[in-house]
Scaffold this active site. Structure first.
Site, PDB file in Angstrom:
ATOM      1  N   CYS A  17       0.279  42.364  24.077  1.00  8.42           N
ATOM      2  CA  CYS A  17       1.021  43.204  23.520  1.00  8.42           C
ATOM      3  C   CYS A  17       2.268  43.672  23.649  1.00  8.42           C
ATOM      4  CB  CYS A  17       0.627  44.772  22.861  1.00  8.42           C
ATOM      5  SG  CYS A  17      -0.809  45.040  24.349  1.00  8.42           S
ATOM      6  N   HIS A  46       8.487  35.572  39.299  1.00 10.15           N
ATOM      7  CA  HIS A  46       8.045  36.428  38.074  1.00 10.15           C
ATOM      8  C   HIS A  46       6.409  36.599  37.861  1.00 10.15           C
ATOM      9  CE1 HIS A  46       8.138  38.420  33.609  1.00 10.15           C
ATOM     10  NE2 HIS A  46       8.044  37.350  33.181  1.00 10.15           N
TER      11      HIS A  46
END
Lengths: 437, 274
Positions: free
Chosen positions: A50, A99
């Site tokens: 989400c 990342h």
């Protein structure tokens, strides 16, 4: 082969856009398969939660890969590219590695250190792996990221300490009782706050949940939600005696559990501790109850203070977690470099060996005067010369400090010895067993 | 060999402390490895002494202490592996290192009275030493229980809270250690009585044997110990003395055990050599 990452996250895009680019609600498997069918995305993984939608690909041509991914996102979600391109962030190679490692460690999460993300990264990889969309590069990358997540969790306190009142209560209960299964819970009051707490405890697998409330019907409704049982308000005192955990949150203007009530409940032969969570304001439980020997009493402010402490403690652990990420990025980088040189090294060795062999065979007639033992010796000596000649360049190629330098050197070696075709063929054959057909 | 064992235990202790503070699994594994190595060299030392005097060496206080530390190391390793929990190491190792200094500094001479050369005697001593090792574990579990109990009660969740297993686990491990210790203590005391009776028949004139009765400080304190742990076991189901009170009792019991083991052995006139 390059690593390339393109995506949106809670840092770059508003929730409306993230919703439109979300994969998790749709069939992730089909999506990743569709993506990996693009020529520039030889390997692909889609990570969608989400808070983020990220596309990881391994590609020989990152520029083209970028085009294809943007096109894919626009097509798949039916969103015009202009709407999301300004919100995209992109990383390549070392930065992409960092990342993903930070994401897996929970460092990039909205609530730093939250534990679910590691499972989501694992799932994302598994979906891609099940559809043969990953090759050696992404496989190694994601597996390393699982290791990073695990290291950060075990070696730092980044994920430790609940950061919501509900979790703080469950964590305390665990610290007191160990496992929660078999522990009985008494819920006093059936309002919003106790409902949430009861559901929370229910999902954490407590044993029996008993609900009581001044209005019997609402107690029954809550009991049904958490597969517990409702009892009458008049049985409150006796129910406390049977409970391990009491959650109280009524709207009563004065305490409903007094020192005397609780003392009566824990006296006698009771040897278990009693954990009372008072979520009500004004409080439902007299403060002096906390001084009873086997009783642990926590009210909303106590839990809130814990949460606050945990949040700041997590902040202090960020540096340690970043350090671990840095270490693992370096390790992954050196793996990539040692692997990047492999095709050229193998091709070089094959070339030298082929030359040696052909020369040896060409001299076969001249050497026919030698005894088999002498011929063997000549074979041995030439083989050793070739070996020794190759030791140094092999080591040097594998030990080059960064990817660009390495690319330049391997390219130079390929060109000097005319190895380019052979090397790229070897590169493909190394990857083939894992790559989709 | 004694010094090497001591050094390994000390190193393991430091590693456990670092592991406890920083929670690095690698350091934790290193700590366990060091402790295992220490226990191995210790086993070797005790094995050598056994070969030398033809029985497990504990007829003088220093060697008995050494054997006790060895049993404690083994019991702790068992606990660590069985419970998959390294947090207790930082509490146990200082006890072991502190005690192991004694045999390392004063090895002592094994000079067994021939009257002691009976299997009863060896059963007596080994059961008691093993009981004491269990009580040491129980004592440490009790102390850690109290530390953590205090933190949760005071709502100040800090250092120990994040590092120790839950209260209920500490409590049940404590119970187990007390049960095992109590059983061996009982066996040790009963066997001691039987052996004394037998030895008196063999050597009726031995003044030491005459002195072996409740009036002897060693025997007396052993009975006190037995009473404490019996109470700890009985009060649990009948009075609900578990958790904090049980923890407190097992810590107290261990203090008494240590009292009997060290000062009484070295400084008080008693019929027992240790």
């Amino acid at each position: 082969m390059h690593l390339f990452l393109l995506g949106v996250s809670h840092r770059t895009a508003p929730v409306e856009l993230r919703e439109r680019l979300d994969f998790s609600s749709r069939d992730l498997g089909t999506a990743v398969q569709a993506l990996a069918a693009h020529p520039a995305a030889t390997e692909a993984v889609l990570l969608s939660t989400c808070n983020r939608s990220e596309v990881y690909v391994a590609s020989d041509d990152p520029l083209q890969a970028r085009e294809e991914i943007v096109g894919f996102l626009a097509d798949y979600h039916g969103v015009p590219a202009d709407a999301f391109v300004p919100h995209l962030f992109e990383r390549s190679d070392g930065d992409a590695t960092r990342h993903l490692f930070r994401v897996a460690a929970g460092l990039d999460s909205l609530i730093v250190g939250e534990p679910q993300i590691l499972g989501q990264v694992k799932d994302a990889f598994q979906v891609a792996a099940d559809r043969q969309c990953v090759g050696p590069l992404l496989t190694r990358l994601f597996q390393s990221s699982f290791g990073v997540g695990k290291r950060v969790r075990t070696e730092t306190a980044l994920g430790e300490g609940a950061v919501s009142v509900g979790f703080a209560a469950v964590e305390l209960a665990r610290k007191i009782f160990g496992r929660l299964d078999g522990r009985s819970v008494l819920v006093v009051g059936a309002g919003e706050i106790t409902t949430l707490a009861a559901q929370h405890l229910h999902t954490h697998g407590v044993g029996e949940i008993v609900v009581t409330s001044r209005t019997g019907s609402s107690a029954e409704a809550l009991a049904a939600k958490v597969s517990g049982r409702a009892i009458g308000w008049d049985q409150l005192a006796s129910a406390v005696a049977g409970a391990d955990i009491v959650v109280s949150g009524t709207g009563a203007p004065r305490p409903i559990l007094t020192h005397a009530d609780v003392q009566a409940a824990v006296s006698g032969h009771r040897s278990r501790p009693l954990f009372i969570i008072d979520l009500a304001v004004p409080r439902d439980v007299e403060a002096s109850v906390g001084s009873l020997e086997q009783v642990f009493l926590y009210n909303v402010d106590d839990l809130q203070a814990l949460v606050h402490e945990n949040v700041s403690r997590r902040g202090a652990e960020i540096d340690r977690a970043e350090f671990i990420v840095g270490e693992e990025v370096t390790r992954f980088g050196s793996w990539r470099r040692s692997r990047g040189a492999v095709p050229t090294v193998v091709a070089l060795r094959r070339r030298f060996e082929a030359i040696r062999r052909s020369e040896f065979e060409r001299l076969g007639v001249k050497l026919s005067g030698l005894s088999p033992a002498d011929r063997e010796r000549v074979d041995e000596v030439t083989r050793l010369i070739v070996e020794k000649l190759l030791v140094e360049p092999t080591e040097q190629l594998k030990a080059l400090p960064d990817e660009e330098t390495q690319a330049a050197y391997t390219e130079a070696v390929n060109r000097l010895f005319g190895l380019r075709d052979e090397a790229s063929e070897i590169d493909r054959s190394i990857d083939r067993p894992l790559r989709r057909s | 060999v004694n010094l090497l064992t001591l050094a390994l235990y000390a190193a393991a202790g430091v590693a456990y402390a670092i592991h406890f503070a920083r929670r690095s699994p690698t350091v934790g594994r290193a700590a366990t490895t060091l402790l295992l190595l220490g226990a191995l060299t210790h086993t070797f030392a005790i094995g050598m002494q056994t070969m030398e005097v033809r029985h497990v060496p504990f007829a003088n206080p220093s060697r008995a202490v050494s054997t006790f530390v060895w049993l404690l190391a083994l019991s702790y390793l068992y606990l660590e592996i069985a419970a998959d929990e390294r947090a207790m190491g930082v509490f146990i190792l200082p006890v072991m290192v502190g005690l192991q200094v004694i045999p390392a500094a004063y090895p002592g001479v094994e000079n067994a009275d021939p009257v002691l050369d009976s299997p009863w005697f060896w059963v007596h001593v080994s059961s008691l030493l093993f009981a004491y090792a269990s009580f040491a574990l129980a004592g440490v579990l009790g102390v850690t229980y109290m530390l953590q109990f205090k933190e949760i009660k005071k709502k100040h969740l800090g250092f120990f809270y994040t590092r120790l297993p839950s209260l209920s686990i500490l409590d049940s491990m404590n119970l187990r250690a007390v049960v095992i210790g109590w059983a061996f203590l009982t066996v040790g005391v009963v066997v001691g009585l039987i052996w004394t009776a037998q030895a008196r028949q063999v050597a009726p004139g031995d003044p030491n044997l005459q002195a072996m009765w409740v009036g002897d400080p060693k025997v007396f304190i052993a009975l006190v110990t037995w009473a404490i742990y019996s109470f700890a076991l009985v009060s649990r189901p009948t009075l609900g003395w578990s958790g904090r009170r049980a923890a407190w009792l097992s810590a107290l019991g261990f203090v008494v055990v240590m009292l009997n083991f060290l000062p009484v052995s070295y400084f008080v006139e008693t019929s027992h050599t240790f």
